[in-house]
Design an enzyme around this catalytic site. Structure first.
Site, PDB file in Angstrom:
ATOM      1  N   HIS A  21     -32.496  30.493  65.718  1.00 28.75           N
ATOM      2  CA  HIS A  21     -33.424  30.891  66.770  1.00 28.75           C
ATOM      3  C   HIS A  21     -33.586  29.812  67.838  1.00 28.75           C
ATOM      4  CE1 HIS A  21     -35.412  33.103  63.178  1.00 28.75           C
ATOM      5  NE2 HIS A  21     -34.469  33.857  63.712  1.00 28.75           N
ATOM      6  N   LYS A  30     -38.777  20.683  68.135  1.00 31.10           N
ATOM      7  CA  LYS A  30     -39.408  20.888  66.830  1.00 31.10           C
ATOM      8  C   LYS A  30     -39.260  19.643  65.966  1.00 31.10           C
ATOM      9  CE  LYS A  30     -38.313  25.820  66.731  1.00 31.10           C
ATOM     10  NZ  LYS A  30     -37.544  26.867  66.054  1.00 31.10           N
ATOM     11  N   TYR A  66     -43.318  23.033  60.476  1.00 33.70           N
ATOM     12  CA  TYR A  66     -42.763  22.460  61.693  1.00 33.70           C
ATOM     13  C   TYR A  66     -43.762  22.445  62.835  1.00 33.70           C
ATOM     14  CZ  TYR A  66     -41.444  27.395  62.579  1.00 33.70           C
ATOM     15  OH  TYR A  66     -41.428  28.764  62.723  1.00 33.70           O
ATOM     16  N   ASP A 113     -32.561  39.240  62.374  1.00 31.30           N
ATOM     17  CA  ASP A 113     -31.588  38.145  62.415  1.00 31.30           C
ATOM     18  C   ASP A 113     -30.157  38.639  62.195  1.00 31.30           C
ATOM     19  OD1 ASP A 113     -33.566  36.352  63.009  1.00 31.30           O
ATOM     20  OD2 ASP A 113     -33.532  35.326  61.076  1.00 31.30           O
TER      21      ASP A 113
END
Length: 181
Positions: A62, A72, A132, A170
């Protein structure tokens, strides 16, 4: 804290200093000042996320586009994952290359992924809690993704494809070439 840059410029593995004794352990999981100094970055994280997944769950690859791109800082609280970052910065020397890092509750390593990367992970342990930080807010309209088994990226997810658990969303992601070449 020790910081090592990966083969992808701006993408770092962070190893915290862990203090163990008979009671357990302690470590500083994040310090803005230290992080910025050691990575030579000026990142301001604005959102924290956490996921719980079972063995074989693969989330990714992603990314967020344009003004919504996200850096991130990822880590595993419980279990073990293979974390993957793919350089999608068109002007980068490592465009289309990836790094894969095993993050575990035992090694307590973190991976910093700057803006301009696709990101995904697969759970290697029975269960995993994955955490995260993001430096930009999520925006549904800016979602992007690359199919996990892209033939050009050649990512070794360490599990057999038939053992992977992947969302329908996905499974419908496009290839690297269709997006960028």
């Amino acid at each position: 804290m020790m910081v090592r840059e990966t083969k992808l410029k701006g993408c770092y593995i962070i190893e915290p200093k862990i203090f163990n004794d008979s009671r357990g352990y302690f470590f500083e999981s994040f310090n803005q000042k230290t992080f910025n100094e050691l990575t030579n970055q000026n990142v301001n994280f604005v959102q924290d996320n956490e996921s719980f997944s079972s063995r074989g769950v693969l989330r990714g690859l992603h990314f967020q586009t344009r003004d919504h791109a996200q850096a991130k800082l990822v880590r595993v609280i419980k279990g073990s994952v293979l974390d993957v970052a793919v350089d999608i910065r068109i002007d980068s020397e490592t465009f289309g290359e990836h790094v894969a890092v095993e993050l575990t509750e035992d090694n307590k390593h973190q991976l910093f992924i700057p803006r301009g990367f696709a990101h995904g992970f697969v759970v290697l342990s029975d269960k995993a809690i994955f955490s995260y930080k993001c430096d930009n807010f999520y925006n549904k309209e800016a979602e992007g993704g690359i199919i996990f088994n892209d033939q050009d990226l050649q990512i070794d997810w360490r599990l057999q494809e038939e053992d992977l658990i992947i969302s329908e969303k996905d499974m419908e992601l496009t290839t690297f070439k269709e997006l960028f070449i």
